[in-house]
Design a protein around this motif. Structure first.
Motif, mmCIF file in Angstrom:
data_model
loop_
_atom_site.group_PDB
_atom_site.id
_atom_site.type_symbol
_atom_site.label_atom_id
_atom_site.label_comp_id
_atom_site.label_asym_id
_atom_site.label_seq_id
_atom_site.Cartn_x
_atom_site.Cartn_y
_atom_site.Cartn_z
ATOM 1 N N ALA A 26 0.843 -1.201 0.000
ATOM 2 C CA ALA A 26 0.000 0.000 0.000
ATOM 3 C C ALA A 26 0.881 1.255 0.000
ATOM 4 C CB ALA A 26 -0.933 -0.001 1.205
ATOM 5 N N ASN A 89 1.763 12.488 -8.913
ATOM 6 C CA ASN A 89 1.184 11.409 -8.091
ATOM 7 C C ASN A 89 -0.235 11.817 -7.671
ATOM 8 O OD1 ASN A 89 1.775 13.392 -6.183
ATOM 9 N ND2 ASN A 89 3.705 12.431 -5.644
ATOM 10 N N ALA A 90 -0.877 10.964 -6.901
ATOM 11 C CA ALA A 90 -2.241 11.262 -6.445
ATOM 12 C C ALA A 90 -2.266 12.579 -5.667
ATOM 13 C CB ALA A 90 -2.747 10.118 -5.560
ATOM 14 N N THR A 91 -1.237 12.795 -4.882
ATOM 15 C CA THR A 91 -1.157 14.012 -4.073
ATOM 16 C C THR A 91 -1.214 15.252 -4.947
ATOM 17 O OG1 THR A 91 0.187 12.838 -2.450
ATOM 18 C CG2 THR A 91 0.311 15.249 -2.418
ATOM 19 N N HIS A 119 -6.492 9.825 3.777
ATOM 20 C CA HIS A 119 -5.049 10.085 3.700
ATOM 21 C C HIS A 119 -4.829 11.606 3.766
ATOM 22 C CE1 HIS A 119 -1.075 10.344 1.777
ATOM 23 N NE2 HIS A 119 -0.922 9.059 2.036
ATOM 24 N N ALA A 121 -3.212 13.491 2.059
ATOM 25 C CA ALA A 121 -3.264 14.139 0.734
ATOM 26 C C ALA A 121 -4.681 14.589 0.406
ATOM 27 C CB ALA A 121 -2.771 13.165 -0.343
ATOM 28 N N ALA A 166 -11.661 8.347 -0.434
ATOM 29 C CA ALA A 166 -10.875 7.276 -1.055
ATOM 30 C C ALA A 166 -11.822 6.139 -1.442
ATOM 31 C CB ALA A 166 -9.833 6.766 -0.060
ATOM 32 N N VAL A 168 -10.858 3.200 -1.874
ATOM 33 C CA VAL A 168 -10.393 2.174 -0.939
ATOM 34 C C VAL A 168 -9.506 2.899 0.072
ATOM 35 C CG1 VAL A 168 -8.949 0.137 -0.630
ATOM 36 C CG2 VAL A 168 -10.413 0.304 -2.642
ATOM 37 N N ASN A 170 -6.623 3.526 2.685
ATOM 38 C CA ASN A 170 -5.288 2.948 2.871
ATOM 39 C C ASN A 170 -5.070 2.459 4.296
ATOM 40 O OD1 ASN A 170 -5.258 5.876 3.396
ATOM 41 N ND2 ASN A 170 -3.139 5.521 3.975
ATOM 42 N N ASP A 195 -10.416 9.601 -4.539
ATOM 43 C CA ASP A 195 -9.001 9.277 -4.383
ATOM 44 C C ASP A 195 -8.882 7.768 -4.618
ATOM 45 O OD1 ASP A 195 -6.530 8.517 -3.529
ATOM 46 O OD2 ASP A 195 -6.667 9.435 -1.543
ATOM 47 N N ALA A 197 -6.087 6.030 -5.228
ATOM 48 C CA ALA A 197 -4.698 5.568 -5.092
ATOM 49 C C ALA A 197 -4.618 4.091 -4.695
ATOM 50 C CB ALA A 197 -3.953 6.426 -4.075
ATOM 51 N N GLN A 198 -5.592 3.643 -3.865
ATOM 52 C CA GLN A 198 -5.584 2.232 -3.439
ATOM 53 C C GLN A 198 -6.636 1.421 -4.188
ATOM 54 O OE1 GLN A 198 -3.282 1.047 -1.534
ATOM 55 N NE2 GLN A 198 -2.471 2.870 -0.547
ATOM 56 N N SER A 218 -1.823 6.987 -8.341
ATOM 57 C CA SER A 218 -0.365 7.060 -8.480
ATOM 58 C C SER A 218 0.172 5.805 -9.176
ATOM 59 C CB SER A 218 0.307 7.118 -7.101
ATOM 60 O OG SER A 218 0.003 8.311 -6.443
ATOM 61 N N HIS A 220 3.144 4.479 -8.974
ATOM 62 C CA HIS A 220 4.087 3.634 -8.217
ATOM 63 C C HIS A 220 3.377 2.595 -7.348
ATOM 64 C CE1 HIS A 220 3.708 5.418 -4.114
ATOM 65 N NE2 HIS A 220 3.276 6.461 -4.793
ATOM 66 N N LYS A 221 2.071 2.759 -7.123
ATOM 67 C CA LYS A 221 1.345 1.757 -6.338
ATOM 68 C C LYS A 221 0.785 0.652 -7.222
ATOM 69 C CE LYS A 221 0.008 5.113 -2.824
ATOM 70 N NZ LYS A 221 0.816 4.821 -1.650
#
Ligand code: PMP
Length: 406
Positions: A26, A89-91, A119, A121, A166, A168, A170, A195, A197-198, A218, A220-221
């Motif tokens: 995560a 990124n998501a942020t 999160h 962010a 979100a 999902v 985190n 969001d 990201a997850q 993002s 990278h996840k």
């Protein structure tokens, strides 16, 4: 999914004489050879500044960048390629929405509604919008298992201009009722920001089906490199917004005192683009789609169930939020009676198991549930049931090493 492990060079790493068990997905995920090779191929054969030159390398870099955008569009089923903005990124995506949409539209008396579990962010960003505009940040506090209550949902009223959440969490790993929340936001006359990201790394996401106004995630996840994320926005909204960053490539004409802006998506992509990041994301999308979203979801649910079943047998472990694996992706946050999360993570690291400890960038939620810090395991496509069993075998040793006689 065992055979895919061969694709991930880092999974061969030994740590403290143990094969590394990576359960911090995560936070960020590992990269398969296919993604690494795509980056190397770009840098060795096609590296140029996109959309700026007539020469071969600029043309090739432009093509690869544009193809990556199209792969993202298809991945989340956006209607138009212009709705996909590459960000860091998501942020950064959330900051863009806050600056370019929210800060110029909200006013005193308006409300932004978010869950307490967000999160940072998706929380600190709205705090500033409220400070700048006079709007109010209102929290949905969730029930003891992390679900929305009727009282929470009633907070989305006619004063609400933005509902952000979100898909999902985190911390909780729980899948949110996205369509229901978006519908409620729209009925109240608000926009819905998701969001993801997850979410995007773990399930099939369809922005047209969800009907969300903005969505961020993002790279990278989801097996790609850091530094490339995505902001999706409905075309009409993005067209009406001022750019967040100013500079090269986002302009149409620049005169001494005034500038007109480029069309979407370039209006929001100032400066030299991260082509290797976009290429990596494209390769990661291809890789995940080859495995298939149904397979990914089933795999993560299986690991989560196995892990939860084992953890539930240990009376000193407290799982945060729902313990129903069907309600979750592969994220399990927990506390251990009498053991600081950092000690637990350090002891497990001595067995080669990488798990998260800390506040998971969600301090208000930690304060709300009186668990300022906790541990978190999170799974991805390359994790195996054997790794979960190894973790479950070592988990009781954490308390033993801290001197408890269980
Ligand atoms: N939202 C959620 C739900 C996250 O899990 C994360 C990363 N932990 C973020 C936003 C921020 O992602 P990034 O740091 O890649 O911008």
């Amino acid at each position: 999914m065992k055979n895919i492990r061969e694709d991930f060079p880092i999974l061969k790493k030994m740590h403290n004489s143990h094969r590394l068990v990576y359960f911090d997905n995560a936070a960020t995920t590992q990269k398969p050879k296919q993604v690494i090779d795509a980056i190397v191929d770009l840098l060795e054969n096609h590296n140029g500044n996109p959309h700026r030159g007539a020469h071969i390398l600029s043309v090739e870099a432009s093509r690869l960048y544009d193809e990556a955008r199209e792969a993202v569009r298809k991945l989340i089923n956006a209607k138009y390629g212009e709705e996909i903005i590459f960000v860091r990124n998501a942020t950064e995506g959330l900051n863009l929405i806050a600056r370019s949409y929210a800060e110029t539209r909200l006013k005193k008396g308006d409300k932004i509604v978010i869950p307490i579990s967000e999160h940072h962010a998706n929380l600190v960003t709205w705090q500033r919008v409220c400070r700048v505009t006079g709007a109010e940040l209102v929290y949905m506090y969730l029930d003891g298992e992390g679900r929305f209550t009727d009282e929470d949902l009633a907070k989305i009223d006619e004063k609400t201009k933005i509902v952000s959440f979100a898909a999902v969490s985190n911390v909780l790993g729980m899948k949110r009722p996205v369509k229901e929340l978006v519908e409620r936001a729209h009925r109240a006359g608000a926009i819905a920001v998701v969001d993801a990201a997850q979410a995007v790394p773990h399930m099939k996401v369809d922005v047209q089906d969800w009907d969300c106004d903005f969505l961020v995630f993002s790279g990278h996840k989801m097996l790609a490199s850091a530094g490339t994320g995505v902001l999706y926005g409905k075309r009409g909204l993005l067209n009406d917004m001022e750019p967040f960053l100013l500079g090269g490539d986002m302009i149409e004409y620049v005169r001494e005192q005034t500038t007109t802006f480029n069309v979407l998506p370039f209006k929001f992509e100032a400066g030299t683009e991260n082509v290797e990041g976009a290429v990596a994301l494209h390769a990661a999308i291809d890789y995940l789609e080859k495995i298939g979203w149904d397979n990914i979801e089933a795999h993560e649910e299986g690991l989560t169930k196995r892990c939860l079943d084992g953890m539930k047998k240990l009376p000193y472990i407290h799982i945060i939020g729902s313990t129903d694996p069907e309600e979750k992706t592969g994220v399990i946050s927990f506390t251990i009676d009498g053991v600081h999360p950092h000690d637990a993570a350090t002891i497990l690291d001595s067995y080669g198991i990488a798990i998260r400890s800390g506040h998971h960038c969600a301090q208000p939620y930690g304060a709300h549930i009186h668990a300022e810090a906790s541990n978190r395991v999170s799974f991805y496509v390359y994790n195996t049931p054997e790794e979960v069993d190894y973790f479950l075998e070592k988990l009781p040793l954490v308390r033993k090493q801290m001197g408890f006689k269980d």
